[in-house]
Design an enzyme around this catalytic site. Structure first.
Site, PDB file in Angstrom:
ATOM      1  CB  SER A  97      -0.956  -0.027   1.188  1.00 31.35           C
ATOM      2  OG  SER A  97      -1.897   1.015   1.118  1.00 31.35           O
ATOM      3  CG  ASP A 241      -5.860   1.067  -0.336  1.00 34.63           C
ATOM      4  OD1 ASP A 241      -4.959   1.924  -0.446  1.00 34.63           O
ATOM      5  OD2 ASP A 241      -5.826   0.151   0.515  1.00 34.63           O
TER       6      ASP A 241
END
Length: 458
Positions: A97, A241
């Site tokens: 991430s 995200d």
């Protein structure tokens, strides 16, 4: 053994998230899936652009196939696209991430949703047990899968339910050398925006900026917006995200204001008699204000547990309870689109809302009180005793306030609120506060925490 944190398994690729671990987790996940009949045990596998991703995917696929499950190789994708592709089956995303480039990670999905605590506990137990591969003639096979086009189409279709056509709305997207470059510009272009991209080449070393979009790392897009005439800006993390929203001058829109805008719109659009927005204890009261004004209510859940909060809200509600939105800072779940965190969908919906009303009009009804976050050093072995003391001493410091101890200690006052909670990753205690007198509120709280830390263990 503790493998999973708040967002899957994550850490340095040469010491923690190694090929050996990926092999073991793959086999454990495959064996676990074969014992359950809730969804197809096939696994979709994808990765972000990190340098270590290819090797980890190879080891992960070997583990899955040696457990007897089929693998669908989806290549290099944003995490939301992998989650989308895991609907009706399972998935694993190899990503760290927003972490630095030397890190990597493994995030498991079941029917579009991240594995819950129980599922992660089963995987950890199987990794420790290490049952080994199934018989040679029971191994799974692999095929290629290309879900990106279908994901783009799904986001476009969903976003078109809100706002209005973009019709040349000028949008700048800072992809940060990450996976947003495979989705956000394409979706916004399909919706009719005039899109300019920055740092849109996928590079797992993140040469343009850190993969976590922060005020310190977003200098490129802030300067570009300040010098140009674009209407709106978006910035993503390494796997797309997370999302940060910027106005046309390059100023970052507060993350809780973004949540408040989306939460109010989803609440007003719902035909449920009990629309619910799920957020976290550190989230601003501006979210509650706008959701209440729209006829809904807010439920809070611990950080990193949005999916748990959605499930609890649904289970505790009535037949006409509907979770219309779930969010923590920079991370949004759009239940009408899917149960995963999706920064691309957030960009698409927000762009259409801005095209309809303008960003200033969306922000106008939101009371944006000053908000601060502060960390106080606290040894890990003192966190428990300190929080226990604060459950008494903080309410004493702020009498005539409402107190909640469900997720730390949160004090609600007429002029704002303060939350204290222990960090789950560092030897620190976090303070969050929102008030016109936020500095004074922080200072008083810090003094109470300092006294609790200095007090000997009882």
């Amino acid at each position: 053994m503790t493998l999973f944190g708040t967002a899957g398994i994550r850490g340095p690729a040469i010491s923690r998230v190694t090929p050996e671990l990926a092999l073991a987790v793959g086999r454990a996940a495959g064996l676990d899936a074969c014992t359950r009949d809730d969804v197809d045990p096939t696994f979709v596998v994808a990765r972000d652009g990190r340098e270590t991703g290819s090797g980890l995917v190879a080891a992960l696929e070997a583990g899955l196939e040696s457990a007897g499950v089929a693998v669908r190789r989806a290549g290099v994708l944003p995490t939301p696209a992998l989650a989308f592709a895991s609907r009706g089956r399972r998935g694993v995303m190899v990503t760290a991430s927003h972490n630095p480039p030397a890190d990597n990670g493994l995030k498991l999905f079941h029917d579009g949703q991240e594995y819950d605590d129980d599922a992660e506990a089963r995987i950890e137990a199987r990794v420790e047990d290490d049952a080994g591969p199934v018989a040679w003639d029971e191994w799974g096979t692999a095929e290629r899968l290309s879900p990106l086009g279908a994901y783009h189409e799904a986001v476009v279709d969903y976003a078109e339910e809100y706002g209005t056509a973009l019709d040349g709305l000028a949008v700048v997207v800072d992809c940060g050398n990450g996976m947003a470059s495979r989705a956000t510009p394409q979706v916004l272009d399909e919706l009719g925006a005039d899109v300019t991209t920055l740092n849109a080449n996928v590079d797992g070393s993140f040469p343009a900026r850190g993969s976590k979009p922060t005020p310190a790392t977003l200098g490129d897009i802030r300067a570009f917006l300040a010098d140009g005439d674009a209407d709106l800006g978006f910035a993503h993390d390494g796997d797309a995200d997370r999302i940060v929203v910027l106005d046309g001058t390059g100023e970052i829109v507060h993350e809780d204001t973004v949540v408040a805008v989306l939460a109010e719109r989803y609440t007003r659009a719902s035909d449920a008699t009990d629309p619910v927005v799920v957020t976290t204890p550190n989230a601003s009261s501006r979210i509650d204000d706008r959701v209440t004004a729209a006829g809904g209510r807010v439920e809070r859940v611990r950080l990193g547990a949005l999916h748990e909060g959605v499930a609890v809200a649904r289970a505790a509600g009535t037949d006409d309870t509907r979770v219309v939105f779930a969010a923590e800072p920079w991370k949004h779940v759009h239940p009408g689109h899917g149960p995963w965190i999706d920064g691309v969908a957030s960009a698409a919906v927000l762009a259409r809302l801005v095209a309809e009303s303008g960003l200033d009009a969306l922000r106008e009804p939101i009371q944006e009180l000053p908000y601060r976050k502060v960390s106080v050093d606290c040894p890990d072995d003192r966190k428990g005793p300190v929080m226990e003391q604060l459950a008494t001493t903080l309410p004493d410091e702020f009498p005539d306030s409402e107190v909640s101890t469900e997720h730390g200690v949160r004090i609600e006052r007429d002029d704002g609120w303060v939350l204290v909670r222990p960090s789950g990753t560092e030897p620190k205690v976090r303070i969050y506060a929102e008030s016109e007198r936020v500095d004074a509120l922080i200072d008083r709280t810090r003094q109470v925490i300092g006294t609790a830390i200095d007090r000997p263990n009882s």
